[in-house]
Design an enzyme around this catalytic site. Structure first.
Site, mmCIF file in Angstrom:
data_model
loop_
_atom_site.group_PDB
_atom_site.id
_atom_site.type_symbol
_atom_site.label_atom_id
_atom_site.label_comp_id
_atom_site.label_asym_id
_atom_site.label_seq_id
_atom_site.Cartn_x
_atom_site.Cartn_y
_atom_site.Cartn_z
ATOM 1 N N HIS A 199 13.117 -16.230 17.096
ATOM 2 C CA HIS A 199 12.668 -16.556 18.450
ATOM 3 C C HIS A 199 11.762 -17.783 18.449
ATOM 4 O O HIS A 199 11.902 -18.685 19.276
ATOM 5 C CB HIS A 199 11.887 -15.381 19.035
ATOM 6 C CG HIS A 199 12.726 -14.201 19.358
ATOM 7 N ND1 HIS A 199 13.926 -14.309 20.027
ATOM 8 C CD2 HIS A 199 12.551 -12.882 19.117
ATOM 9 C CE1 HIS A 199 14.441 -13.105 20.177
ATOM 10 N NE2 HIS A 199 13.628 -12.227 19.638
ATOM 11 N N GLU A 443 36.240 -22.192 6.362
ATOM 12 C CA GLU A 443 34.959 -21.857 5.738
ATOM 13 C C GLU A 443 35.119 -21.049 4.461
ATOM 14 O O GLU A 443 34.147 -20.572 3.895
ATOM 15 C CB GLU A 443 34.067 -21.113 6.733
ATOM 16 C CG GLU A 443 34.741 -19.970 7.443
ATOM 17 C CD GLU A 443 33.936 -19.461 8.636
ATOM 18 O OE1 GLU A 443 32.736 -19.759 8.716
ATOM 19 O OE2 GLU A 443 34.499 -18.750 9.474
ATOM 20 N N ASP A 467 29.122 -21.499 5.365
ATOM 21 C CA ASP A 467 29.841 -20.529 4.546
ATOM 22 C C ASP A 467 30.706 -21.208 3.487
ATOM 23 O O ASP A 467 30.862 -20.682 2.384
ATOM 24 C CB ASP A 467 30.713 -19.629 5.423
ATOM 25 C CG ASP A 467 29.940 -18.426 5.966
ATOM 26 O OD1 ASP A 467 28.956 -18.028 5.315
ATOM 27 O OD2 ASP A 467 30.313 -17.906 7.020
ATOM 28 N N CYS A 514 30.980 -28.027 12.081
ATOM 29 C CA CYS A 514 30.040 -27.320 12.957
ATOM 30 C C CYS A 514 28.912 -26.640 12.188
ATOM 31 O O CYS A 514 28.090 -25.952 12.776
ATOM 32 C CB CYS A 514 30.772 -26.294 13.820
ATOM 33 S SG CYS A 514 31.533 -24.942 12.890
#
Length: 582
Positions: A199, A443, A467, A514
């Site tokens: 957060h 990935e 990954d 990405c």
């Protein structure tokens, strides 16, 4: 005495100020058995505390200022959903009725059980969602204990220090407390806990406030009122800096502010290299509201929308088709016709989703049942998500992106289910784009090595470098003992990337990156040299990457890349990279 602490940089910039120490406030819970016959009264006491906290959060939600980060509303909504779920109170109430535990003791027992379950989760993003449940439960316990929960600068600093720039130091920070801190213009955040998706990290980035998280024992080693320098670029916190060091950092701070103002001028500049190669910059988002900032900063679409946030509530049932459709449509609407790649749910190993559904009995290995592997074992859940995405495609350029594919049979079964979802919607008379684009994430090394299989079946590809690096180098990123071996510049990684990009380009199939590499401006020229033209990253990294793009000459970079790809010895590679990036 001056000393330095190190953590994870999550929001860049330099902050200088006095420490505002917010201790973890480890809640003292009274452990006692209630008298026989008073069980229902104690259960009502617990439920009343839930109602009071729910009311407080509702008031915070309604009172959000117009300039509050959109993530704040989403976090408050998540906490409200947790509070509204009767399942969270079920076990504590049962403990009250059967074992006569007092309310706070019963709730703490359930909290500890839940946190132990989350501790086994491999996925860092979902793992950090344990903080949601902990923060909600602690807030209820504070209410039970009638503790004061009001935070203002005067609670932290002597009157003479009011107005001095201040840096929050805490074990962890709940989103509702972040809102209070925003009102008082604190200039930085330091927490013991957290990662890049915590957060504090998300809100700090959205507020563009320097932050360093995961600084172990910071709240114990830093004293209230200590002068601090927070270096959000390197993840360094300097405690009690001397005058010379302060002067150096103030100068650096001034330079960073000037650079930030210059960056804003790039928002509307055409994204092309010095030799006129057009580059497209997409945004990675985790919440629908992130799309607002992505558009403001010039993203040409959403390269990765992580749909997992809809499935994070471990107590409630999985979100139905209508709920998912509304959320996906919201992102599509906010992007105003720009493409939105919605990744189907990517959960990992032993996790339980809504209703306590077990995903896997294969243990905690990141090599277990996750992502598309799990979706194919739950075809009805998968079809529900596919139908929701397809319905959203009637309102704009929603696209489907499938994670962690490796086998031809997985690809074929996935495509079959997409067609089945289309047939189901057609029978129900629901609108959707029948020609929706479907893409695959590359990935897994196996996928990279049999790329023609993917090129022949998909409309676009997206390389998930996080990954891909993890699996290629056999490194569990969540394991601190080997995390230092995670290296995006390993020769094997660079050659894999070069090969994927080259094959996709020759086949005229769009390919993007990405993973975190795309948003690291220090690697932008390298990726351009490898032939990449589509980048997808957190929206606050867009302008930094754009600046690198505008000054790069792809022709020169491409000429230098063969030497980099041939270099396997560290010293030889370092020289080749230095020449490429100079």
């Amino acid at each position: 005495m001056t000393f330095a602490l190190h953590g994870i940089p999550v929001s860049k910039g330099i902050a200088i100020g006095k420490a505002v120490l917010i201790s973890r406030a480890a809640i003292e819970v009274s452990h006692h058995l209630i008298d026989s016959g008073k069980e229902e009264a104690e259960a009502k006491k617990l439920l009343d505390a839930f109602d009071q906290v729910r009311l407080e959060l509702d008031q915070l939600r309604q009172g959000l200022p117009k300039d509050a980060p959109p993530e704040m509303a989403a976090f408050l909504d998540v906490h409200g959903m947790i509070l509204a779920d009767p399942a969270l109170a079920e076990k504590p109430i049962k403990l009250i009725r059967t074992q006569r535990l007092n309310a706070a003791w019963a709730l703490t027992t359930e909290l500890n059980d839940l946190l132990e379950q989350f501790a086994e989760i491999e996925d860092s993003y979902l793992k950090e969602r344990a903080n949601d449940i902990r923060q909600v439960a602690e807030r209820v316990i504070k209410t039970l204990n009638a503790q004061q929960d009001s935070l203002t600068p005067s609670d932290f600093l002597p009157t003479s220090d009011i107005g001095v720039e201040s840096i929050i130091v805490a074990h962890d920070i709940a989103p509702h407390d972040m809102l209070r801190f925003k009102e008082h213009a604190f200039t930085g955040f330091i927490t013991d806990l957290g990662g890049k998706t915590s957060h504090t990290a998300i809100v700090a980035r959205s507020m563009e406030i320097p932050a360093v998280v995961g600084v172990r024992h910071a709240s114990e080693m830093i004293r209230h009122g200590d002068w601090l320098v927070l270096d959000g670029e390197r993840g360094v916190v300097v405690v009690a800096p001397d005058e010379q060091l302060l002067a150096e950092y103030r100068e650096l701070q001034t330079q960073i502010l000037k650079e930030a103002r210059k960056l804003q001028q790039l928002k509307h500049a055409k994204t092309e290299t010095a030799d006129r190669v057009e580059i497209e910059l997409f945004a990675n988002i985790e919440l629908p509201e992130d799309a607002i900032q992505a558009v403001k900063l010039g993203a040409v679409g959403v390269g990765l929308f992580r749909s997992e946030f809809l499935f994070m509530d471990r107590k409630q049932a999985l979100p139905d088709e209508e709920k998912q459709y509304q959320e996906y449509r919201r992102v599509v609407d906010l992007m105003h016709g720009l493409p939105v790649n919605i990744r189907t749910i990517d959960v990992g190993a032993d996790k339980a989703l809504g209703g306590g559904r077990d995903i896997s009995q294969t243990g905690t290995s990141p090599l277990g049942l996750r992502a598309i592997r799990w979706s194919l074992t739950e075809p009805e859940v998968f079809l529900t998500q596919l139908r929701a995405i397809l319905r959203a495609s009637a309102h704009g350029q929603a696209r489907i992106m499938i994670p962690m594919l490796a086998h031809a049979k997985e690809i074929d079964e996935t495509l079959r289910l997409i067609e089945k979802a289309k047939q189901q919607l057609h029978q129900r008379g629901k609108a959707f784009n029948p020609n929706i684009q479907v893409g695959a994430m590359i990935e897994i090394p196996a996928a990279a090595l049999v790329l023609p299989l993917f090129i022949n079946r998909f409309d676009f590809l997206s390389i998930g470098t996080n990954d891909l690096i993890q699996y290629t180098l056999a490194i569990d990123r969540a394991d601190h003992a080997v995390a230092h071996l995670y290296d995006p510049l390993h020769p094997a990684i660079l050659n894999l990337l070069a090969n994927i990009i080259d094959q996709a380009k020759r086949a005229n199939v769009p390919v993007a990156v990405c993973g975190e590499m795309a948003g690291d401006s220090a690697l932008t020229r390298l990726l351009l040299a490898l032939g990449l033209t589509d980048f997808s990253m957190h929206f606050n990294q867009l302008l930094l990457v754009k600046r690198e793009v505008l000054s790069a000459n792809v022709g020169l970079l491409r000429a230098r890349v063969p030497r980099v790809l041939r270099a396997y010895e560290p010293e030889e590679q370092a020289k080749a990279l230095e020449r490429l990036l100079s």
